[in-house]
Design a protein around this motif. Structure first.
Motif, PDB file in Angstrom:
ATOM      1  N   SER A  43      -2.667  10.431   0.732  1.00 15.98           N
ATOM      2  CA  SER A  43      -1.968  10.073   1.721  1.00 15.98           C
ATOM      3  C   SER A  43      -3.471   9.570   2.066  1.00 15.98           C
ATOM      4  O   SER A  43      -3.178   8.973   3.070  1.00 15.98           O
ATOM      5  CB  SER A  43      -3.030  11.654   1.397  1.00 15.98           C
ATOM      6  OG  SER A  43      -2.118  12.915   1.279  1.00 15.98           O
ATOM      7  N   GLN A  44      -4.496   8.894   1.043  1.00 18.17           N
ATOM      8  CA  GLN A  44      -5.437   8.538   1.520  1.00 18.17           C
ATOM      9  C   GLN A  44      -5.314   6.802   2.402  1.00 18.17           C
ATOM     10  O   GLN A  44      -5.959   6.427   2.847  1.00 18.17           O
ATOM     11  CB  GLN A  44      -6.955   8.485   0.704  1.00 18.17           C
ATOM     12  CG  GLN A  44      -7.770   9.153   0.235  1.00 18.17           C
ATOM     13  CD  GLN A  44      -8.588  10.179  -0.226  1.00 18.17           C
ATOM     14  OE1 GLN A  44      -8.973   8.063  -0.898  1.00 18.17           O
ATOM     15  NE2 GLN A  44      -9.015  10.570  -0.317  1.00 18.17           N
ATOM     16  N   LEU A  45      -4.409   6.534   1.807  1.00 17.33           N
ATOM     17  CA  LEU A  45      -3.975   5.193   1.321  1.00 17.33           C
ATOM     18  C   LEU A  45      -3.034   4.823   1.998  1.00 17.33           C
ATOM     19  O   LEU A  45      -2.703   3.958   2.972  1.00 17.33           O
ATOM     20  CB  LEU A  45      -3.386   5.041  -0.247  1.00 17.33           C
ATOM     21  CG  LEU A  45      -3.867   3.916  -1.764  1.00 17.33           C
ATOM     22  CD1 LEU A  45      -2.994   4.325  -2.412  1.00 17.33           C
ATOM     23  CD2 LEU A  45      -4.306   2.297  -1.135  1.00 17.33           C
ATOM     24  N   TYR A  53      -1.866   4.429 -12.713  1.00 15.45           N
ATOM     25  CA  TYR A  53      -2.219   5.411 -11.378  1.00 15.45           C
ATOM     26  C   TYR A  53      -1.537   6.948 -12.236  1.00 15.45           C
ATOM     27  O   TYR A  53      -0.929   6.748 -12.901  1.00 15.45           O
ATOM     28  CB  TYR A  53      -0.727   5.357 -10.675  1.00 15.45           C
ATOM     29  CG  TYR A  53      -0.195   4.070 -10.627  1.00 15.45           C
ATOM     30  CD1 TYR A  53      -1.330   3.990  -8.596  1.00 15.45           C
ATOM     31  CD2 TYR A  53       0.598   2.678 -10.481  1.00 15.45           C
ATOM     32  CE1 TYR A  53      -1.245   2.523  -7.725  1.00 15.45           C
ATOM     33  CE2 TYR A  53      -0.044   1.388  -9.636  1.00 15.45           C
ATOM     34  CZ  TYR A  53      -0.487   0.644  -8.503  1.00 15.45           C
ATOM     35  OH  TYR A  53      -0.669   0.020  -7.472  1.00 15.45           O
ATOM     36  N   GLU A  88      -4.216  13.691  -2.705  1.00 17.96           N
ATOM     37  CA  GLU A  88      -4.957  12.718  -2.037  1.00 17.96           C
ATOM     38  C   GLU A  88      -5.462  11.517  -1.864  1.00 17.96           C
ATOM     39  O   GLU A  88      -5.087  10.927  -0.506  1.00 17.96           O
ATOM     40  CB  GLU A  88      -6.237  13.470  -3.038  1.00 17.96           C
ATOM     41  CG  GLU A  88      -7.137  13.838  -1.906  1.00 17.96           C
ATOM     42  CD  GLU A  88      -7.331  15.025  -0.634  1.00 17.96           C
ATOM     43  OE1 GLU A  88      -7.928  14.181   0.117  1.00 17.96           O
ATOM     44  OE2 GLU A  88      -6.304  15.672  -1.011  1.00 17.96           O
ATOM     45  N   LYS A  89      -5.205  10.816  -3.338  1.00 19.24           N
ATOM     46  CA  LYS A  89      -5.362   9.298  -2.720  1.00 19.24           C
ATOM     47  C   LYS A  89      -4.534   8.856  -1.958  1.00 19.24           C
ATOM     48  O   LYS A  89      -4.161   8.074  -1.252  1.00 19.24           O
ATOM     49  CB  LYS A  89      -5.430   8.924  -4.328  1.00 19.24           C
ATOM     50  CG  LYS A  89      -6.090   7.733  -4.195  1.00 19.24           C
ATOM     51  CD  LYS A  89      -7.005   7.209  -5.717  1.00 19.24           C
ATOM     52  CE  LYS A  89      -7.799   5.936  -5.590  1.00 19.24           C
ATOM     53  NZ  LYS A  89      -8.585   6.098  -6.950  1.00 19.24           N
ATOM     54  N   ASP A 124      -1.885  12.056  -7.922  1.00 17.96           N
ATOM     55  CA  ASP A 124      -3.131  12.158  -7.308  1.00 17.96           C
ATOM     56  C   ASP A 124      -2.860  11.790  -5.160  1.00 17.96           C
ATOM     57  O   ASP A 124      -2.566  11.018  -5.318  1.00 17.96           O
ATOM     58  CB  ASP A 124      -4.327  11.081  -7.819  1.00 17.96           C
ATOM     59  CG  ASP A 124      -5.284  11.212  -6.953  1.00 17.96           C
ATOM     60  OD1 ASP A 124      -5.479  12.826  -5.421  1.00 17.96           O
ATOM     61  OD2 ASP A 124      -6.673  11.300  -6.650  1.00 17.96           O
ATOM     62  N   GLN A 127      -5.150   5.144   5.731  1.00 18.48           N
ATOM     63  CA  GLN A 127      -5.937   3.760   5.599  1.00 18.48           C
ATOM     64  C   GLN A 127      -4.818   2.152   6.400  1.00 18.48           C
ATOM     65  O   GLN A 127      -5.244   1.539   7.085  1.00 18.48           O
ATOM     66  CB  GLN A 127      -6.199   3.196   4.210  1.00 18.48           C
ATOM     67  CG  GLN A 127      -7.729   3.875   4.226  1.00 18.48           C
ATOM     68  CD  GLN A 127      -7.774   3.354   2.491  1.00 18.48           C
ATOM     69  OE1 GLN A 127      -7.687   3.220   1.593  1.00 18.48           O
ATOM     70  NE2 GLN A 127      -9.430   4.720   2.365  1.00 18.48           N
ATOM     71  N   GLN A 168       1.666   1.515  -3.131  1.00 18.61           N
ATOM     72  CA  GLN A 168       0.823   2.608  -4.005  1.00 18.61           C
ATOM     73  C   GLN A 168       0.562   3.943  -3.882  1.00 18.61           C
ATOM     74  O   GLN A 168       0.570   4.230  -4.977  1.00 18.61           O
ATOM     75  CB  GLN A 168      -0.484   2.056  -3.991  1.00 18.61           C
ATOM     76  CG  GLN A 168      -0.701   0.079  -4.669  1.00 18.61           C
ATOM     77  CD  GLN A 168      -1.667  -0.265  -3.837  1.00 18.61           C
ATOM     78  OE1 GLN A 168      -2.512  -0.028  -3.904  1.00 18.61           O
ATOM     79  NE2 GLN A 168      -1.748  -2.092  -4.107  1.00 18.61           N
ATOM     80  N   ALA A 169       0.574   4.076  -3.085  1.00 20.48           N
ATOM     81  CA  ALA A 169       0.596   5.753  -2.331  1.00 20.48           C
ATOM     82  C   ALA A 169       2.111   6.637  -2.973  1.00 20.48           C
ATOM     83  O   ALA A 169       1.442   7.029  -3.626  1.00 20.48           O
ATOM     84  CB  ALA A 169       1.199   5.465  -1.051  1.00 20.48           C
ATOM     85  N   TYR A 221       1.437   7.410  -6.121  1.00 20.80           N
ATOM     86  CA  TYR A 221       0.538   8.169  -7.087  1.00 20.80           C
ATOM     87  C   TYR A 221       0.902   9.488  -6.661  1.00 20.80           C
ATOM     88  O   TYR A 221       0.211  10.249  -7.318  1.00 20.80           O
ATOM     89  CB  TYR A 221      -1.257   7.337  -6.491  1.00 20.80           C
ATOM     90  CG  TYR A 221      -2.525   7.109  -6.346  1.00 20.80           C
ATOM     91  CD1 TYR A 221      -2.816   6.882  -7.375  1.00 20.80           C
ATOM     92  CD2 TYR A 221      -2.405   6.305  -5.470  1.00 20.80           C
ATOM     93  CE1 TYR A 221      -4.082   6.653  -8.472  1.00 20.80           C
ATOM     94  CE2 TYR A 221      -3.300   5.192  -5.597  1.00 20.80           C
ATOM     95  CZ  TYR A 221      -4.123   4.949  -7.402  1.00 20.80           C
ATOM     96  OH  TYR A 221      -4.580   3.878  -7.821  1.00 20.80           O
ATOM     97  N   ARG A 277       1.319  -1.051  -0.160  1.00 17.82           N
ATOM     98  CA  ARG A 277      -0.398   0.516   0.086  1.00 17.82           C
ATOM     99  C   ARG A 277       0.595   1.730   0.134  1.00 17.82           C
ATOM    100  O   ARG A 277       0.400   1.899  -0.342  1.00 17.82           O
ATOM    101  CB  ARG A 277      -0.844  -0.013   1.299  1.00 17.82           C
ATOM    102  CG  ARG A 277      -1.485  -0.868   1.818  1.00 17.82           C
ATOM    103  CD  ARG A 277      -2.742  -1.132   3.107  1.00 17.82           C
ATOM    104  NE  ARG A 277      -1.906  -1.857   3.109  1.00 17.82           N
ATOM    105  CZ  ARG A 277      -2.196  -2.075   5.101  1.00 17.82           C
ATOM    106  NH1 ARG A 277      -2.832  -2.044   4.917  1.00 17.82           N
ATOM    107  NH2 ARG A 277      -1.052  -2.303   5.847  1.00 17.82           N
TER     108      ARG A 277
END
Lengths: 586, 342
Positions: free
Chosen positions: A112-114, A104, A109-110, A107, A117, A63-64, A67, A60
């Motif tokens: 950060s969210q990842l 990807y 924002e995305k 992003d 989470q 992945q972040a 992004y 994750r």
């Protein structure tokens, strides 16, 4: 010991940008923030108790980071538009590249969210990962990698990740990548050996050790990445010649891999080169540096000096023995001095044309391949080319085991020294150890060049091996490295290492008897190594050079000059931001 | 006889110097935390190949043993294997040294007489216009960065005016392989390539020599001018000059026989050092003019951590420096009868 140094060579361009003083000692450069003031400059101190960042093993997080990669700034500003986006490990134009789709997009924002989470939230100081500093490296002298590293660091900082960018000289850089896991992110490109996704996808995403295949090694960037399910798919795609089965396997592998990437695919480069408008019929093939004289209109008829074609570039030619030649510029020389059985004409990557073989057929299982050879071909010294030479050439590669480069791996994947046999003077047959999807593509690489067995025998012969298959005497390899001789359209003229290499027309080559070439092609081709980019620019502007390699950030100095245009074909060269996956204690 | 003994003794002194140089260079270059083999073999090289290469080059052995092996090779005239050149270091040096030698001799043939003459003029016309002009010029030449001067000369004379070639030793595509490696000499010794006469090749080589030669000469000349001027002024205030002037010796004779001759000693020292330095190769000048000399070779060697090449280069440079000093000392004796060798 690495110490902070005031020398900063990255932006000076050229290989010698950083050799103002004689840096016998390692130079580590702390890069000051160039793109914005976000990064804090700190002295680089090598921490012997470097804390391994276990969070890099979390997909994750990777992945972040994917992004957080800003592709439009990278392509538009860092590469000045001379790059196209890349959605996965297979470059556009290669078989099966169409399976890839955008995964990807930039992003933050995305990203950060990842991270939130996954539990990597910001602490009291607004920093994630407990304030641990991410260590990003690039190699000094490569401006684009430096700027990409800074851009990524800046974006990561904006979402609460402490990041530090460090430049290293090439030998130190490779040492760090391959001899340690003491890094989080590094930048490195990848260029093609042969026209098959196996050359990319497997190298990046295969595990270092693969169950049941002791000879295969993936994870070329030493990231520690390993996924047995992915390995199985990649091996499946590798060892079959059925396109439908390969496509399906690559599709599944792709879907799996992009969820746990160990690479951010930054983009696919255009090969930028300044060319005089008087040059005709020179085609850039994404797989190679360029064939000479092999097209109808190759030449420079309306120039002051039509008999000499000059190419200004940089990069050392090291070894011209095709059995041990692996760098791109040596490949350029070899590919014009030697011929393979098959080859890609002009700029094609989809059609393989007959070269020393005029036709071929294979068994349904892909294990047996029969090649019918061209008649009447002679080497530059007058020796005839027959099946004996083809068998000898392939056997020599597999026996020699490329002591300087390891390039024999390309053939070792699917054959050994006893896999090839002569049927008659003009027929050879391969009995492969594995059916290999990229077989024809692989043997079109210079490692599949045909050498003159009499010439080799006269200069040391085949390598001698001990009982374990180890090489005790390299045979003619040491002679061939400096004295190449083949069936190609050109022969080696003179070679002053690290300075200049010239190729001269080989008048007896079979190429000049075909009607596919220009009989008035230039007599001589000169490759010159000019480390200073200003010299190359003056050369091309004045017409001293016909081609010149120009740095991305200097193209504007050449563009628009009379008599010069910028050639920018798509290459298979891709730029990767490599993510550490499984840091283990060194 | 005494001179011969002196030279022999000085040459014997080379041995400890070279031992020291090899130990220091060897140690420095081998403590670098980086892998020359990996850099040589490339990013696509597999671990097995790296390990085999390392073993083949002896880099897996303890440092002291590597040194012993290196010195053992040296005694047999084997300077090791150069990764950058993919061949013996000795062969590489034989290839690059003549290019640098030709360039250095050409540059210093301009710089030494020019610098000495300008220094004399400057001192004779002290605080007058010729002095101001010369001093300004000399400071400019000393302070201008080599690469800037090289690029400017290249831009102006090769690119804008087109009078001289941009780079290289001969035109692209023209090569000659002569016994000396010095183009100006080889041009006459080997048959010229088709379409050229020996004179064509000589002229071509000479034209290629001018810009890099002038670049190097300019940098050295500025330095020499300043040295010569100050030692002229110093010598000019000596008692014997005052005496000569009082005796009514003509000014010209004072300048050339008394002042200049005595002022030459520091200039010779500096010229010797400059010659030794230029023979070591000028990295920036050589790389801008694509001059295949020692400077380019050593820079490549350092960047790629080509240990054997770095050592070989240092070794040769050390020999040159020692020999240059020896020549300088002999010249002292020739210029100043008070100096006794031996």
């Amino acid at each position: 010991m690495e110490g902070a140094s005031p020398v900063r060579g990255g932006r000076l361009g050229g290989r010698y940008g950083h050799v103002g003083v004689f840096p016998l000692l390692a130079i580590t450069v702390m890069v000051l923030p160039a793109l914005s003031g976000c990064l804090t400059a700190a002295a680089v101190v090598e921490d012997p108790f470097y804390a391994q960042h276990q969070f890099m093993a979390d997909k994750r997080v990777r992945q972040a980071f994917s992004y957080a990669f800003d592709d439009s700034t990278t392509i538009g500003e860092i590469y000045n538009g001379y790059m196209i986006p890349l959605y996965g490990p297979i470059p556009k134009g290669m078989p099966f590249s169409e399976i890839q789709t955008p995964q990807y997009t930039f992003d933050l924002e995305k990203a950060s969210q990842l991270l939130d989470q996954a539990g990597y939230t910001e602490n009291g100081d607004g920093l994630r990962f407990e304030g641990e500093t991410l260590r990003i490296f690039y190699n000094i002298g490569n401006n684009q990698r430096e700027e990409m590293a800074l851009l990524l660091a800046q974006n990561l900082q904006s979402i609460g990740i402490s990041a530090q960018v460090t430049g290293l000289n090439w030998p130190q850089y490779l040492q760090r990548m391959y001899e340690s896991h003491n890094w989080d992110i590094m930048m490195l490109g990848w260029g093609p050996d042969f026209n098959d996704p196996d050359d990319y996808f497997f190298a990046f995403a295969g595990s270092h050790n693969i169950t049941g295949h002791p000879d295969l090694h993936g994870d070329t960037y030493n990231t520690g990445f390993s996924d047995p399910a992915l390995d199985q798919l990649l091996v499946q795609a590798k060892y079959t010649i059925d396109p439908a089965a390969r496509s399906a396997a690559y599709q599944q592998a792709y879907n799996l891999y992009m969820q746990e990437p160990n690479i951010i695919f930054a983009g696919q480069e255009l090969r930028v080169r300044a060319v005089r408008t008087w040059v005709t019929g020179f085609h850039f093939n994404p797989l190679s540096a360029g064939d000479l004289g092999l097209v109808k209109d190759y030449g420079k008829p309306n120039s002051p000096n039509p008999n000499v074609m000059t190419w200004d570039s940089f990069g050392d030619m090291k070894n011209l023995d095709p059995a041990d030649s692996y760098d791109q510029v040596s490949g350029f020389a070899d590919q014009n001095i030697y011929d393979s059985l098959v080859g890609y004409p002009e700029n094609s990557t989809t059609y393989l044309e007959p070269r020393l073989a005029t036709s071929w057929e294979h068994s349904a299982d892909g294990l047996t391949w029969t090649f019918h050879l061209r008649h009447g071909v002679t080497f530059a010294n007058g020796d005839p080319m027959t099946a004996d030479d083809v068998v000898y050439s392939f056997q020599r590669v597999l026996m020699l085991q490329a002591p300087q480069t390891g390039v024999n791996w390309i053939l070792s994947q699917f054959m050994n020294a006893s896999s090839i046999a002569k049927v008659d003077d003009y027929t050879v047959v391969f009995h492969l150890t594995h059916a290999y999807g990229g077989f024809l593509a692989a043997i079109s690489f210079t490692v599949g060049s045909v050498i003159d067995h009499r010439y080799c025998d006269a200069h040391g012969g085949l390598p001698t091996l001990d009982a374990n298959g180890g090489v005790t005497n390299p045979g003619c390899a040491s002679y061939l490295s400096d004295h190449p001789m083949g069936t190609g359209a050109y022969a080696l003229g003179t070679w002053t290492k690290t300075v200049q290499l010239s190729l001269v027309k080989n008048p007896t080559s079979w190429w000049w008897q075909t009607n596919e070439v220009n009989p008035a092609a230039p007599q001589t081709f000169v490759y010159r190594e000019l480390p200073t980019s200003e010299t190359r620019i003056l050369d091309i502007k004045s017409g001293t050079a016909d081609f010149a390699q120009v740095d991305y950030d200097k193209i504007s100095e050449v563009e628009g000059s009379p008599g010069v245009y910028i050639d920018k074909p798509l290459s298979f060269y891709i730029d990767n931001i490599i993510l550490q996956c499984a840091p283990t204690v060194d | 006889m005494r001179l011969t003994q002196y030279i022999i003794r000085r040459l014997l002194l080379l041995i400890p110097v070279l031992i020291g140089v090899t130990i220091v260079t060897f140690t420095i270059s081998h403590v670098v935390p980086a892998d020359p083999v990996r850099a040589y073999c490339g990013q696509k090289c597999d671990a097995n190949t790296v390990a085999n290469l390392r073993a083949q080059l002896g880099l897996d052995q303890p440092l002291w043993l590597q040194y012993v092996n290196y010195v053992g090779g040296l005694l047999h005239g084997d300077l090791g294997f150069s990764l950058v050149n993919n061949g013996p270091v000795l062969a590489a040096l034989q290839e690059y040294f003549p290019a640098t030698f030709e360039l250095s001799v050409f540059a210093l043939a301009i710089a030494i007489p020019g610098g000495i003459l300008l220094g004399i003029v400057s001192a004779v016309y002290r605080e007058r216009l010729p002095d101001h002009v010369t001093r300004f010029g000399a400071v400019l030449l000393v302070s201008v960065p080599a690469f800037w001067l090289a690029l400017m000369l290249q831009y102006l004379f090769a690119f804008q005016l087109g009078w001289l070639p941009l780079s290289g030793r001969l035109d692209p595509g023209v090569t000659i392989q002569g016994p000396t490696g010095l183009m100006l000499i080889d041009a006459w010794l080997v048959p010229a390539p088709a379409g050229y006469s020996n004179l064509d090749i000589f002229v071509m080589a000479f034209r290629h020599l001018i810009l890099p030669g002038v670049t190097l000469a300019a940098l050295n000349m500025g330095y020499l001018t300043r040295i010569m001027r100050s030692s002229m002024l110093e010598a000019g205030s000596e008692d014997y000059v005052r005496t000569a002037r009082a005796k009514g010796v003509p000014k010209r004779r004072i300048v050339f026989s008394h002042t200049a001759r005595n002022a030459l000693i520091p200039a010779i020292t500096v010229a010797g050092v400059l010659f030794a330095l230029t023979l070591g190769g000028a990295v920036l000048t050589e790389s801008i003019y694509s001059w295949p000399g020692m400077g380019q070779f050593s820079a490549d060697a350092v960047i790629n951590l080509d240990f054997a090449a770095v050592l070989g280069y240092t070794f040769v440079t050390a020999v040159i420096v020692v020999l240059a000093n020896l020549v300088v000392d002999i010249l002292y004796a020739a210029v100043d009868p008070r100096v006794r060798l031996g």
